[in-house]
Design a protein around this motif. Structure first.
Motif, mmCIF file in Angstrom:
data_model
loop_
_atom_site.group_PDB
_atom_site.id
_atom_site.type_symbol
_atom_site.label_atom_id
_atom_site.label_comp_id
_atom_site.label_asym_id
_atom_site.label_seq_id
_atom_site.Cartn_x
_atom_site.Cartn_y
_atom_site.Cartn_z
ATOM 1 N N HIS A 123 32.982 19.711 -14.330
ATOM 2 C CA HIS A 123 32.191 19.554 -15.369
ATOM 3 C C HIS A 123 30.797 19.352 -14.633
ATOM 4 C CE1 HIS A 123 30.877 18.637 -19.367
ATOM 5 N NE2 HIS A 123 30.500 17.454 -19.184
ATOM 6 N N ARG A 124 30.641 18.128 -13.954
ATOM 7 C CA ARG A 124 29.448 17.852 -13.374
ATOM 8 C C ARG A 124 28.581 19.069 -12.595
ATOM 9 N NH1 ARG A 124 25.406 14.602 -13.461
ATOM 10 N NH2 ARG A 124 24.561 13.768 -11.449
ATOM 11 N N VAL A 125 29.385 19.742 -11.738
ATOM 12 C CA VAL A 125 29.008 20.944 -11.413
ATOM 13 C C VAL A 125 28.267 21.983 -12.231
ATOM 14 C CG1 VAL A 125 29.367 23.194 -10.041
ATOM 15 C CG2 VAL A 125 30.003 20.985 -9.156
ATOM 16 N N THR A 126 29.178 22.225 -13.591
ATOM 17 C CA THR A 126 28.473 22.914 -14.690
ATOM 18 C C THR A 126 27.114 22.233 -15.080
ATOM 19 O OG1 THR A 126 30.592 23.654 -15.029
ATOM 20 C CG2 THR A 126 29.139 23.967 -16.777
ATOM 21 N N ILE A 127 27.232 21.154 -15.346
ATOM 22 C CA ILE A 127 25.926 20.494 -15.898
ATOM 23 C C ILE A 127 24.807 20.554 -14.895
ATOM 24 C CG2 ILE A 127 24.999 18.234 -16.513
ATOM 25 C CD1 ILE A 127 27.710 17.454 -17.583
ATOM 26 N N LEU A 128 25.030 20.260 -13.829
ATOM 27 C CA LEU A 128 24.074 20.524 -12.527
ATOM 28 C C LEU A 128 23.496 21.728 -12.543
ATOM 29 C CD1 LEU A 128 25.219 17.889 -9.771
ATOM 30 C CD2 LEU A 128 23.287 17.666 -11.284
ATOM 31 N N ASP A 129 24.480 22.930 -12.610
ATOM 32 C CA ASP A 129 24.145 24.159 -12.499
ATOM 33 C C ASP A 129 23.239 24.421 -13.475
ATOM 34 O OD1 ASP A 129 24.420 26.767 -11.379
ATOM 35 O OD2 ASP A 129 25.994 27.419 -12.781
ATOM 36 N N THR A 130 23.774 24.062 -14.815
ATOM 37 C CA THR A 130 22.785 24.343 -16.032
ATOM 38 C C THR A 130 21.512 23.817 -15.825
ATOM 39 O OG1 THR A 130 24.807 24.269 -17.569
ATOM 40 C CG2 THR A 130 22.793 24.136 -18.728
ATOM 41 N N GLU A 131 21.500 22.480 -15.404
ATOM 42 C CA GLU A 131 20.157 21.939 -15.002
ATOM 43 C C GLU A 131 19.307 22.670 -14.102
ATOM 44 O OE1 GLU A 131 19.674 17.612 -14.266
ATOM 45 O OE2 GLU A 131 21.220 17.155 -15.420
ATOM 46 N N LEU A 132 19.979 22.982 -12.984
ATOM 47 C CA LEU A 132 19.265 23.916 -12.240
ATOM 48 C C LEU A 132 18.673 25.027 -12.350
ATOM 49 C CD1 LEU A 132 18.383 24.090 -9.037
ATOM 50 C CD2 LEU A 132 20.680 25.210 -8.749
ATOM 51 N N GLN A 133 19.616 25.915 -13.337
ATOM 52 C CA GLN A 133 19.068 27.019 -14.004
ATOM 53 C C GLN A 133 17.852 26.737 -14.808
ATOM 54 O OE1 GLN A 133 22.181 28.805 -16.317
ATOM 55 N NE2 GLN A 133 21.280 30.885 -15.789
ATOM 56 N N LYS A 134 17.951 25.731 -15.757
ATOM 57 C CA LYS A 134 16.689 25.296 -16.578
ATOM 58 C C LYS A 134 15.505 24.950 -15.761
ATOM 59 C CE LYS A 134 19.130 23.108 -20.472
ATOM 60 N NZ LYS A 134 19.498 21.766 -21.108
ATOM 61 N N GLN A 135 15.913 24.238 -14.649
ATOM 62 C CA GLN A 135 14.668 23.938 -13.546
ATOM 63 C C GLN A 135 14.243 25.243 -13.086
ATOM 64 O OE1 GLN A 135 15.777 20.754 -11.055
ATOM 65 N NE2 GLN A 135 16.010 19.405 -12.407
ATOM 66 N N THR A 136 14.828 26.031 -12.542
ATOM 67 C CA THR A 136 14.451 27.347 -12.080
ATOM 68 C C THR A 136 13.847 28.269 -13.065
ATOM 69 O OG1 THR A 136 16.673 27.308 -10.572
ATOM 70 C CG2 THR A 136 15.403 29.443 -11.133
ATOM 71 N N GLU A 137 14.169 28.539 -14.470
ATOM 72 C CA GLU A 137 13.442 28.915 -15.451
ATOM 73 C C GLU A 137 12.091 28.536 -15.522
ATOM 74 O OE1 GLU A 137 16.143 29.213 -18.809
ATOM 75 O OE2 GLU A 137 17.274 30.429 -17.765
ATOM 76 N N ALA A 138 12.166 27.026 -15.646
ATOM 77 C CA ALA A 138 10.858 26.344 -15.702
ATOM 78 C C ALA A 138 9.957 26.615 -14.626
ATOM 79 C CB ALA A 138 11.070 24.672 -15.853
ATOM 80 N N ALA A 139 10.540 26.579 -13.424
ATOM 81 C CA ALA A 139 9.709 26.693 -12.056
ATOM 82 C C ALA A 139 9.217 28.248 -12.351
ATOM 83 C CB ALA A 139 10.583 26.718 -10.822
ATOM 84 N N ALA A 140 10.022 29.130 -12.613
ATOM 85 C CA ALA A 140 9.527 30.589 -12.626
ATOM 86 C C ALA A 140 8.579 30.525 -13.863
ATOM 87 C CB ALA A 140 10.808 31.473 -13.001
ATOM 88 N N TYR A 141 8.534 29.893 -14.953
ATOM 89 C CA TYR A 141 7.673 29.923 -15.842
ATOM 90 C C TYR A 141 6.168 29.529 -15.298
ATOM 91 C CZ TYR A 141 5.600 29.246 -20.414
ATOM 92 O OH TYR A 141 4.717 29.105 -21.567
ATOM 93 N N LEU A 142 6.523 28.194 -14.707
ATOM 94 C CA LEU A 142 5.364 27.673 -14.238
ATOM 95 C C LEU A 142 4.474 28.528 -13.216
ATOM 96 C CD1 LEU A 142 6.387 23.828 -14.164
ATOM 97 C CD2 LEU A 142 4.539 25.010 -15.739
ATOM 98 N N SER A 143 5.211 29.174 -12.331
ATOM 99 C CA SER A 143 4.682 30.058 -11.305
ATOM 100 C C SER A 143 4.224 31.306 -11.935
ATOM 101 C CB SER A 143 5.450 30.185 -10.188
ATOM 102 O OG SER A 143 6.803 30.404 -10.041
#
Length: 143
Positions: A123-143
């Motif tokens: 469950h924690r991995v899923t949450i972290l994976d989801t957060e990582l995906q959000k951060q990756t999307e945010a980083a991609a949006y920002l770049s």
């Protein structure tokens, strides 16, 4: 007198014949008695021999009986020893069965905790994976 002499001679001869007859009868009777004594001695010897054989057989049977009794006592002692060993082995088996049951219970508890921990981490991995995906999307949006 001559007549009396002849009569006496006849009587003497008659008595002598009777004596000879009685001697002959006595000799035959003695012979038959000797034969009967021999027969009875032989029979007595046979009976004595039979009795000795029976006594020997009885003695041998007594020895065999004693040997069998000793073997029985030895076997009974062995049986008691085996029953004692068997009882000890049953106690040991019961103790080990108790240990196995305790180990199984402990193993089930550890397995349950492991599965719960695995579920939490998943469950924690899923949450972290989801957060990582959000951060990756945010980083991609920002770049």
């Amino acid at each position: 007198v001559a007549m009396e002499t002849v009569s006496l001679e006849h009587q003497i001869q008659s008595v002598q014949r009777h004596i000879a007859f009685l001697k002959k009868e006595q000799m035959e009777l003695l012979h038959d008695l000797h034969l009967e004594i021999l027969r009875l001695q032989k029979h007595c010897s046979e009976l004595t021999h039979d009795l000795e054989l029976k006594e020997l057989e009885a003695c041998q049977q007594d020895v065999l009986d004693r040997e069998l009794e000793e073997k029985c006592r030895a076997m009974e002692a062995q049986l008691q020893e085996k029953e004692k060993d068997n009882l000890e082995l049953r106690k040991e088996l019961q103790h080990k069965e108790t240990l196995v049951a305790a180990l199984r219970s402990s193993l089930r508890n550890k397995e349950r905790r492991f599965l719960e921990e695995l579920k939490r981490r998943s469950h924690r991995v899923t949450i972290l994976d989801t957060e990582l995906q959000k951060q990756t999307e945010a980083a991609a949006y920002l770049s």
